[in-house]
Design a protein around this motif. Structure first.
Motif, PDB file in Angstrom:
ATOM      1  N   ILE A 188    -144.873  46.487  15.379  1.00 52.74           N
ATOM      2  CA  ILE A 188    -145.570  45.591  14.462  1.00 52.74           C
ATOM      3  C   ILE A 188    -147.062  45.892  14.442  1.00 52.74           C
ATOM      4  O   ILE A 188    -147.757  45.585  13.479  1.00 52.74           O
ATOM      5  N   THR A 189    -147.558  46.547  15.497  1.00 55.31           N
ATOM      6  CA  THR A 189    -148.977  46.881  15.637  1.00 55.31           C
ATOM      7  C   THR A 189    -149.076  48.259  16.275  1.00 55.31           C
ATOM      8  O   THR A 189    -148.469  48.484  17.331  1.00 55.31           O
ATOM      9  N   GLY A 190    -149.815  49.191  15.652  1.00 49.60           N
ATOM     10  CA  GLY A 190    -149.922  50.509  16.263  1.00 49.60           C
ATOM     11  C   GLY A 190    -151.032  51.354  15.665  1.00 49.60           C
ATOM     12  O   GLY A 190    -151.530  51.081  14.573  1.00 49.60           O
ATOM     13  N   SER A 191    -151.400  52.403  16.410  1.00 48.49           N
ATOM     14  CA  SER A 191    -152.467  53.302  15.969  1.00 48.49           C
ATOM     15  C   SER A 191    -152.128  54.729  16.381  1.00 48.49           C
ATOM     16  O   SER A 191    -151.945  55.012  17.574  1.00 48.49           O
ATOM     17  N   ARG A 192    -152.027  55.618  15.386  1.00 50.13           N
ATOM     18  CA  ARG A 192    -151.788  57.037  15.660  1.00 50.13           C
ATOM     19  C   ARG A 192    -153.133  57.730  15.813  1.00 50.13           C
ATOM     20  O   ARG A 192    -153.997  57.645  14.927  1.00 50.13           O
ATOM     21  N   HIS A 193    -153.290  58.428  16.933  1.00 49.15           N
ATOM     22  CA  HIS A 193    -154.578  58.999  17.286  1.00 49.15           C
ATOM     23  C   HIS A 193    -155.096  59.956  16.209  1.00 49.15           C
ATOM     24  O   HIS A 193    -154.395  60.870  15.774  1.00 49.15           O
ATOM     25  N   GLY A 194    -156.330  59.704  15.773  1.00 52.23           N
ATOM     26  CA  GLY A 194    -156.976  60.583  14.810  1.00 52.23           C
ATOM     27  C   GLY A 194    -156.392  60.530  13.420  1.00 52.23           C
ATOM     28  O   GLY A 194    -156.684  61.413  12.600  1.00 52.23           O
ATOM     29  N   ALA A 195    -155.593  59.505  13.109  1.00 52.65           N
ATOM     30  CA  ALA A 195    -154.898  59.479  11.821  1.00 52.65           C
ATOM     31  C   ALA A 195    -155.019  58.131  11.109  1.00 52.65           C
ATOM     32  O   ALA A 195    -155.682  58.018  10.066  1.00 52.65           O
ATOM     33  N   PHE A 196    -154.394  57.072  11.634  1.00 50.28           N
ATOM     34  CA  PHE A 196    -154.397  55.775  10.962  1.00 50.28           C
ATOM     35  C   PHE A 196    -153.921  54.702  11.931  1.00 50.28           C
ATOM     36  O   PHE A 196    -153.318  54.992  12.979  1.00 50.28           O
ATOM     37  N   SER A 197    -154.174  53.469  11.584  1.00 48.23           N
ATOM     38  CA  SER A 197    -153.639  52.305  12.305  1.00 48.23           C
ATOM     39  C   SER A 197    -152.870  51.452  11.311  1.00 48.23           C
ATOM     40  O   SER A 197    -153.113  51.504  10.104  1.00 48.23           O
ATOM     41  N   ILE A 198    -151.937  50.645  11.836  1.00 43.24           N
ATOM     42  CA  ILE A 198    -151.115  49.825  10.946  1.00 43.24           C
ATOM     43  C   ILE A 198    -150.674  48.560  11.666  1.00 43.24           C
ATOM     44  O   ILE A 198    -150.400  48.577  12.867  1.00 43.24           O
ATOM     45  N   SER A 199    -150.644  47.463  10.933  1.00 41.03           N
ATOM     46  CA  SER A 199    -150.081  46.210  11.444  1.00 41.03           C
ATOM     47  C   SER A 199    -149.234  45.585  10.349  1.00 41.03           C
ATOM     48  O   SER A 199    -149.424  45.847   9.166  1.00 41.03           O
ATOM     49  N   GLY A 200    -148.287  44.749  10.770  1.00 44.02           N
ATOM     50  CA  GLY A 200    -147.425  44.058   9.819  1.00 44.02           C
ATOM     51  C   GLY A 200    -147.611  42.559   9.938  1.00 44.02           C
ATOM     52  O   GLY A 200    -147.614  42.013  11.043  1.00 44.02           O
ATOM     53  N   ASP A 201    -147.784  41.885   8.808  1.00 44.70           N
ATOM     54  CA  ASP A 201    -147.865  40.426   8.747  1.00 44.70           C
ATOM     55  C   ASP A 201    -146.665  39.911   7.957  1.00 44.70           C
ATOM     56  O   ASP A 201    -146.250  40.520   6.963  1.00 44.70           O
ATOM     57  N   GLU A 202    -146.145  38.776   8.383  1.00 47.03           N
ATOM     58  CA  GLU A 202    -144.989  38.209   7.689  1.00 47.03           C
ATOM     59  C   GLU A 202    -145.355  37.777   6.274  1.00 47.03           C
ATOM     60  O   GLU A 202    -146.409  37.196   6.035  1.00 47.03           O
ATOM     61  N   ARG A 203    -144.452  38.064   5.340  1.00 49.76           N
ATOM     62  CA  ARG A 203    -144.581  37.579   3.961  1.00 49.76           C
ATOM     63  C   ARG A 203    -143.347  36.747   3.641  1.00 49.76           C
ATOM     64  O   ARG A 203    -142.228  37.260   3.663  1.00 49.76           O
ATOM     65  N   ASP A 204    -143.556  35.477   3.359  1.00 47.74           N
ATOM     66  CA  ASP A 204    -142.453  34.585   3.010  1.00 47.74           C
ATOM     67  C   ASP A 204    -142.333  34.536   1.490  1.00 47.74           C
ATOM     68  O   ASP A 204    -143.084  33.832   0.813  1.00 47.74           O
ATOM     69  N   SER A 205    -141.395  35.314   0.982  1.00 52.48           N
ATOM     70  CA  SER A 205    -141.226  35.435  -0.459  1.00 52.48           C
ATOM     71  C   SER A 205    -139.762  35.690  -0.775  1.00 52.48           C
ATOM     72  O   SER A 205    -139.027  36.276   0.025  1.00 52.48           O
ATOM     73  N   GLY A 206    -139.323  35.243  -1.955  1.00 54.09           N
ATOM     74  CA  GLY A 206    -137.947  35.492  -2.372  1.00 54.09           C
ATOM     75  C   GLY A 206    -136.961  34.583  -1.671  1.00 54.09           C
ATOM     76  O   GLY A 206    -137.311  33.571  -1.073  1.00 54.09           O
TER      77      GLY A 206
END
Length: 367
Positions: A188-206
């Motif tokens: 859900i949370t991470g960072s690839r060295h020298g490239a990018f970081s990413i996190s996920g937040d919940e979306r309540d839809s549909g």
């Protein structure tokens, strides 16, 4: 004690208001474990869960509580339990064998570990009522990108006890850092060295049944997909393209930061389809940062849960000239943004692997 420390102290005292009631504990750094992607999937997590001494009965009680809180009816709970019994049909490799390995090492029933790993995908929909997470991507005055997040969820004490950092290795070296919960093989949370970081937040839809249709259509399990982005993509552009183009089972917000100025994005996904993308710099009122909580960026958040404006106010008070990893942590510690359901805070920068830090938020408010 130089001028930078003095400025930081003065700003902190002016900007950040203390939360009124605390549990009496300080925040603690999460322990870091190594998972080697070159190991057979069945073995990858066994040392981790054995070193952490996961208690099977405690784990089962916690998962049962989360499942009942996340789903709206007993019928849905029973449906999830049916899915959990057929791991080969619903869980792709290598994740299926990783989950088997965790079950084998801990004695936790396989179905319970499966449920823990799919709970987001069966509980994130429009009427679920869950609130989880704040993510911020920001640039400092030199254009260096920082990425921070709070992960908020039901039964935070249970999840705090399971929070770990994982150093994923491949070919004999560290590939990316991630923060997760023991027994959960997605990211859900991470960072690839020298490239990018990413996190996920919940979306309540549909609707919940749209998630099930996405399962039948072989969409990716949402945070297994995020982990694969970290494993396979080598730069911000690739990560953004993958987050936009690959169908996921559940709606989600993917928040991505890069290593170059203006590399930042909020990817808004429906179950199975892309809904919207907001890039860093699009909002001219604060072009140097993005804030995402659990509401669509083009809509006003409800007055009952306005973490977005609390974060924006704190970011504006800090200013781009004073932004760094410590200040971002402080922003993620202001009331509302930091709340009784916050399990951990992570601050990271893909451009600088030494920044990555996860603090388990035992210092949160009691109510």
């Amino acid at each position: 004690m130089g001028p930078t420390f003095f400025v930081w102290t003065v700003l902190a005292s002016l900007i950040f208001v203390s939360v009124s009631a605390f549990n009496g504990r300080n925040a603690e750094p999460a322990k870091t474990f190594i998972v080697d992607l070159d190991d057979p999937p069945m073995q990858r997590w066994q040392k981790v869960v054995l070193s952490a001494a996961v208690d099977a009965s405690y784990y089962k009680q916690g998962i049962d509580k989360l499942l009942k809180a996340a789903l709206s009816s007993e019928a849905l709970v029973e449906l999830v339990e049916v899915i959990a019994k057929d791991i080969e049909k619903f869980i792709p490799q290598p994740f299926a064998d990783e989950i088997r390995g965790i079950s084998q090492a801990t004695g936790i029933p396989l179905g319970d570990v499966v449920i823990a790993n799919i709970i987001y995908d069966v509980s994130a929909f429009g009427s679920s009522g869950n609130k989880a997470c704040t993510s911020i991507v920001t640039a400092d005055k030199s254009g260096k990108i920082y990425h921070g997040r709070n992960l908020d969820y039901e039964d935070p004490e249970f999840l705090k006890n399971l929070t770990i950092q994982v150093d994923f290795h491949q070919n004999g070296k560290s590939l990316f850092m991630a923060t997760t919960y023991l027994g959960y093989v997605g990211v859900i949370t991470g960072s690839r060295h020298g490239a990018f970081s990413i996190s996920g937040d919940e979306r309540d839809s549909g609707e919940w049944w749209q998630n099930l249709i996405a399962v039948a259509e072989k969409s990716d399990i949402t945070f297994f997909h995020e982990r694969m982005i970290l494993e396979k993509c080598t730069n911000f552009k690739e990560a953004l393209t993958e987050a936009m183009s690959t169908p996921t089972i559940a709606p989600v917000y993917y928040i991505i930061g890069g290593i170059k100025p203006k590399e930042g994005a909020i990817v808004v996904r429906n179950a199975h389809t892309l809904a919207n993308v907001t890039m860093l710099g699009m909002d001219q009122t604060h072009p140097w940062y993005l804030v995402e909580t659990n509401y669509d960026p083009w809509k006003a958040p409800p007055a009952s849960d306005d973490r977005r404006d609390a974060a924006i106010h704190a970011m504006n008070r800090v200013g781009q000239d004073e932004m760094d990893a410590e200040m971002l942590y402080k922003v993620l510690s202001v009331p509302l943004v930091f709340n009784k359901d916050t399990t951990y805070t992570t601050v990271m920068s893909a451009a600088d692997s030494s920044v990555y830090r996860t603090m388990i938020r035992w210092d949160g408010p009691e109510d």
